[in-house]
Design a protein around this motif. Structure first.
Motif, PDB file in Angstrom:
ATOM      1  N   ASP A   1      -3.212   4.867  -1.697  1.00  0.00           N
ATOM      2  CA  ASP A   1      -4.295   4.937  -0.502  1.00  0.00           C
ATOM      3  C   ASP A   1      -2.981   6.426  -0.264  1.00  0.00           C
ATOM      4  OD1 ASP A   1      -6.367   4.843   0.858  1.00  0.00           O
ATOM      5  OD2 ASP A   1      -5.343   3.863   2.471  1.00  0.00           O
ATOM      6  N   GLY A   2      -3.986   7.507  -0.649  1.00  0.00           N
ATOM      7  CA  GLY A   2      -2.881   8.237  -0.304  1.00  0.00           C
ATOM      8  C   GLY A   2      -1.855   8.838  -1.452  1.00  0.00           C
ATOM      9  N   ALA A   3      -1.355  10.067  -1.339  1.00  0.00           N
ATOM     10  CA  ALA A   3      -0.353  10.807  -2.159  1.00  0.00           C
ATOM     11  C   ALA A   3       0.932   9.666  -2.680  1.00  0.00           C
ATOM     12  CB  ALA A   3       0.699  12.341  -1.292  1.00  0.00           C
ATOM     13  N   CYS A   4       0.949   9.715  -3.365  1.00  0.00           N
ATOM     14  CA  CYS A   4       2.584   9.557  -4.209  1.00  0.00           C
ATOM     15  C   CYS A   4       2.714  10.037  -4.995  1.00  0.00           C
ATOM     16  CB  CYS A   4       1.874   8.081  -5.009  1.00  0.00           C
ATOM     17  SG  CYS A   4       3.310   7.524  -5.775  1.00  0.00           S
ATOM     18  N   ASP A   5       4.170  11.168  -4.673  1.00  0.00           N
ATOM     19  CA  ASP A   5       4.867  12.009  -5.109  1.00  0.00           C
ATOM     20  C   ASP A   5       5.457  11.351  -5.666  1.00  0.00           C
ATOM     21  OD1 ASP A   5       2.502  13.688  -4.310  1.00  0.00           O
ATOM     22  OD2 ASP A   5       3.647  14.197  -2.441  1.00  0.00           O
ATOM     23  N   SER A   6       6.678  12.314  -6.923  1.00  0.00           N
ATOM     24  CA  SER A   6       8.366  12.153  -7.340  1.00  0.00           C
ATOM     25  C   SER A   6       8.780  10.948  -7.875  1.00  0.00           C
ATOM     26  CB  SER A   6       8.973  12.943  -7.259  1.00  0.00           C
ATOM     27  OG  SER A   6      10.151  12.873  -7.096  1.00  0.00           O
ATOM     28  N   ALA A   7       9.036  10.156  -7.706  1.00  0.00           N
ATOM     29  CA  ALA A   7      10.037   9.139  -7.740  1.00  0.00           C
ATOM     30  C   ALA A   7       8.723   8.116  -7.582  1.00  0.00           C
ATOM     31  CB  ALA A   7      11.507   9.009  -8.120  1.00  0.00           C
ATOM     32  N   CYS A   8       8.129   8.359  -6.821  1.00  0.00           N
ATOM     33  CA  CYS A   8       6.710   6.956  -6.438  1.00  0.00           C
ATOM     34  C   CYS A   8       6.359   7.261  -7.745  1.00  0.00           C
ATOM     35  CB  CYS A   8       6.703   8.069  -4.880  1.00  0.00           C
ATOM     36  SG  CYS A   8       5.249   6.466  -4.920  1.00  0.00           S
ATOM     37  N   THR A   9       6.292   8.081  -8.329  1.00  0.00           N
ATOM     38  CA  THR A   9       4.952   7.928  -9.423  1.00  0.00           C
ATOM     39  C   THR A   9       5.728   6.847 -10.455  1.00  0.00           C
ATOM     40  OG1 THR A   9       5.629   9.591 -10.578  1.00  0.00           O
ATOM     41  CG2 THR A   9       3.953  10.017  -9.334  1.00  0.00           C
ATOM     42  N   LEU A  10       6.352   5.952 -10.385  1.00  0.00           N
ATOM     43  CA  LEU A  10       7.041   4.886 -11.442  1.00  0.00           C
ATOM     44  C   LEU A  10       6.210   3.650 -11.288  1.00  0.00           C
ATOM     45  CD1 LEU A  10      10.541   5.253 -11.509  1.00  0.00           C
ATOM     46  CD2 LEU A  10       8.989   5.648 -13.288  1.00  0.00           C
ATOM     47  N   TYR A  11       6.030   4.146  -9.410  1.00  0.00           N
ATOM     48  CA  TYR A  11       4.774   2.477  -9.668  1.00  0.00           C
ATOM     49  C   TYR A  11       3.532   2.281 -10.209  1.00  0.00           C
ATOM     50  CZ  TYR A  11       6.638   2.045  -4.752  1.00  0.00           C
ATOM     51  OH  TYR A  11       6.295   1.285  -3.393  1.00  0.00           O
ATOM     52  N   LEU A  12       3.383   3.944 -11.403  1.00  0.00           N
ATOM     53  CA  LEU A  12       2.398   4.268 -11.913  1.00  0.00           C
ATOM     54  C   LEU A  12       2.582   2.520 -13.887  1.00  0.00           C
ATOM     55  CD1 LEU A  12       0.569   7.271 -12.175  1.00  0.00           C
ATOM     56  CD2 LEU A  12      -0.081   5.312 -11.320  1.00  0.00           C
ATOM     57  N   SER A  13       3.946   2.631 -13.992  1.00  0.00           N
ATOM     58  CA  SER A  13       4.579   1.699 -14.881  1.00  0.00           C
ATOM     59  C   SER A  13       3.913   0.362 -14.520  1.00  0.00           C
ATOM     60  CB  SER A  13       5.928   2.450 -14.882  1.00  0.00           C
ATOM     61  OG  SER A  13       7.179   1.520 -13.997  1.00  0.00           O
ATOM     62  N   LEU A  14       3.581  -0.499 -13.433  1.00  0.00           N
ATOM     63  CA  LEU A  14       3.803  -1.069 -13.449  1.00  0.00           C
ATOM     64  C   LEU A  14       2.364  -1.571 -14.253  1.00  0.00           C
ATOM     65  CD1 LEU A  14       3.876  -1.666  -9.805  1.00  0.00           C
ATOM     66  CD2 LEU A  14       5.273  -2.945 -11.608  1.00  0.00           C
ATOM     67  N   PRO A  15       2.041  -3.054 -14.915  1.00  0.00           N
ATOM     68  CA  PRO A  15       0.599  -3.394 -15.283  1.00  0.00           C
ATOM     69  C   PRO A  15      -0.916  -2.958 -14.777  1.00  0.00           C
ATOM     70  CG  PRO A  15       2.447  -5.141 -15.247  1.00  0.00           C
ATOM     71  CD  PRO A  15       2.736  -4.378 -14.517  1.00  0.00           C
ATOM     72  N   ALA A  16      -1.830  -2.379 -14.766  1.00  0.00           N
ATOM     73  CA  ALA A  16      -3.234  -1.502 -14.215  1.00  0.00           C
ATOM     74  C   ALA A  16      -3.345  -3.043 -13.753  1.00  0.00           C
ATOM     75  CB  ALA A  16      -3.562  -1.319 -15.420  1.00  0.00           C
ATOM     76  N   GLU A  17      -3.062  -4.445 -13.833  1.00  0.00           N
ATOM     77  CA  GLU A  17      -3.964  -5.196 -13.274  1.00  0.00           C
ATOM     78  C   GLU A  17      -2.897  -5.369 -11.721  1.00  0.00           C
ATOM     79  OE1 GLU A  17      -1.892  -6.168 -16.707  1.00  0.00           O
ATOM     80  OE2 GLU A  17      -3.842  -5.458 -17.443  1.00  0.00           O
ATOM     81  N   GLN A  18      -2.065  -4.913 -11.252  1.00  0.00           N
ATOM     82  CA  GLN A  18      -1.306  -4.777 -10.305  1.00  0.00           C
ATOM     83  C   GLN A  18      -1.714  -3.499  -9.709  1.00  0.00           C
ATOM     84  OE1 GLN A  18       3.251  -6.371 -12.186  1.00  0.00           O
ATOM     85  NE2 GLN A  18       2.729  -5.829  -9.946  1.00  0.00           N
TER      86      GLN A  18
ATOM     87  N   THR B   1       0.403  -1.226   0.211  1.00  0.00           N
ATOM     88  CA  THR B   1       0.170   0.203   0.292  1.00  0.00           C
ATOM     89  C   THR B   1       1.095   0.993   0.421  1.00  0.00           C
ATOM     90  OG1 THR B   1      -1.694  -1.036   1.400  1.00  0.00           O
ATOM     91  CG2 THR B   1      -2.040   1.599   1.041  1.00  0.00           C
ATOM     92  N   VAL B   2       0.947   1.795  -0.616  1.00  0.00           N
ATOM     93  CA  VAL B   2       1.524   3.295  -0.998  1.00  0.00           C
ATOM     94  C   VAL B   2       0.937   4.314  -0.745  1.00  0.00           C
ATOM     95  CG1 VAL B   2       2.618   4.937  -2.379  1.00  0.00           C
ATOM     96  CG2 VAL B   2       2.421   2.879  -2.762  1.00  0.00           C
TER      97      VAL B   2
ATOM     98  N   ILE C   1      15.028   8.038  -7.979  1.00  0.00           N
ATOM     99  CA  ILE C   1      14.181   7.277  -9.123  1.00  0.00           C
ATOM    100  C   ILE C   1      15.358   5.908  -9.133  1.00  0.00           C
ATOM    101  CG2 ILE C   1      14.162   7.420 -11.513  1.00  0.00           C
ATOM    102  CD1 ILE C   1      13.633  10.686 -11.144  1.00  0.00           C
ATOM    103  N   VAL C   2      16.707   5.786  -9.058  1.00  0.00           N
ATOM    104  CA  VAL C   2      17.155   4.572  -8.837  1.00  0.00           C
ATOM    105  C   VAL C   2      16.474   3.541  -8.159  1.00  0.00           C
ATOM    106  CG1 VAL C   2      18.945   3.410  -8.892  1.00  0.00           C
ATOM    107  CG2 VAL C   2      19.400   5.270 -10.166  1.00  0.00           C
ATOM    108  N   ASN C   3      16.072   3.802  -6.782  1.00  0.00           N
ATOM    109  CA  ASN C   3      16.034   2.826  -5.973  1.00  0.00           C
ATOM    110  C   ASN C   3      14.764   2.660  -6.293  1.00  0.00           C
ATOM    111  OD1 ASN C   3      18.330   3.228  -4.596  1.00  0.00           O
ATOM    112  ND2 ASN C   3      17.913   4.946  -3.052  1.00  0.00           N
ATOM    113  N   PHE C   4      13.290   3.948  -6.734  1.00  0.00           N
ATOM    114  CA  PHE C   4      12.387   2.961  -6.781  1.00  0.00           C
ATOM    115  C   PHE C   4      12.623   2.308  -8.543  1.00  0.00           C
ATOM    116  CE2 PHE C   4      11.280   6.382  -4.179  1.00  0.00           C
ATOM    117  CZ  PHE C   4       9.916   6.335  -4.029  1.00  0.00           C
ATOM    118  N   ALA C   5      13.136   2.375  -9.327  1.00  0.00           N
ATOM    119  CA  ALA C   5      12.935   1.992 -10.486  1.00  0.00           C
ATOM    120  C   ALA C   5      13.523   0.467  -9.963  1.00  0.00           C
ATOM    121  CB  ALA C   5      14.189   2.264 -11.180  1.00  0.00           C
TER     122      ALA C   5
END
Length: 139
Positions: free
Chosen positions: A52-69, A23-24, A32-36
């Motif tokens: 379930d809250g704010a996901c800012d900056s490098a955290c937005t790399l999670y959005l690169s995961l498949p939508a099913e995840q 949960t983020v 960025i390297v750590n998030f990648a």
């Protein structure tokens, strides 16, 4: 009565998430390297991620995961800005990497909002939910 319903709804949402779901919430980002690397691990393990809250900056790399995840709650939001802090050349490389990793709908949203800049731009849950499932809602 209202409190009992709220607790019941919260329990139902938690039960709908797998036990190993990440949960983020309130994540300001970071390197960025750590998030990648972490996103690559989640992708390989096919582990679900809920926002379930704010996901800012490098955290937005999670959005690169498949939508099913992924799933978003109505409290989720995503903050985008240009990378900074390393050096001009490295910041350009980092910005290009971020943009290349986002799905088309995120890149389009960023472009429609003027592109990445040094000012944080925020995408709310209602926009993300057009492209990602809501957490705890069975299809």
């Amino acid at each position: 009565m209202l409190m009992t319903r709220a607790i019941g709804l919260f329990a139902a949402v938690l039960m709908a998430l797998p036990a190993n779901a990440e949960t983020v919430s309130g994540n300001p980002g970071g390197q960025i390297v750590n998030f990648a690397l972490h996103v690559a691990e989640l992708r390989a393990a096919e582990e679900p991620v809920s926002f379930d809250g704010a996901c800012d900056s490098a955290c937005t790399l999670y959005l690169s995961l498949p939508a099913e995840q992924l799933c978003v709650s109505l409290h989720a939001s995503f903050g985008f800005h240009l990378p900074y802090g390393v050096g001009a050349r490295q910041n350009v490389v980092a910005a290009n990497y971020l943009i290349s990793q986002y799905p088309d709908w995120v890149r389009q949203w960023i472009e429609e909002h003027g592109g990445l800049s040094h000012t944080m731009m925020r995408m709310g849950a209602e926009e993300a939910a057009k492209h990602l499932p809501l957490c705890g809602v069975l299809a």
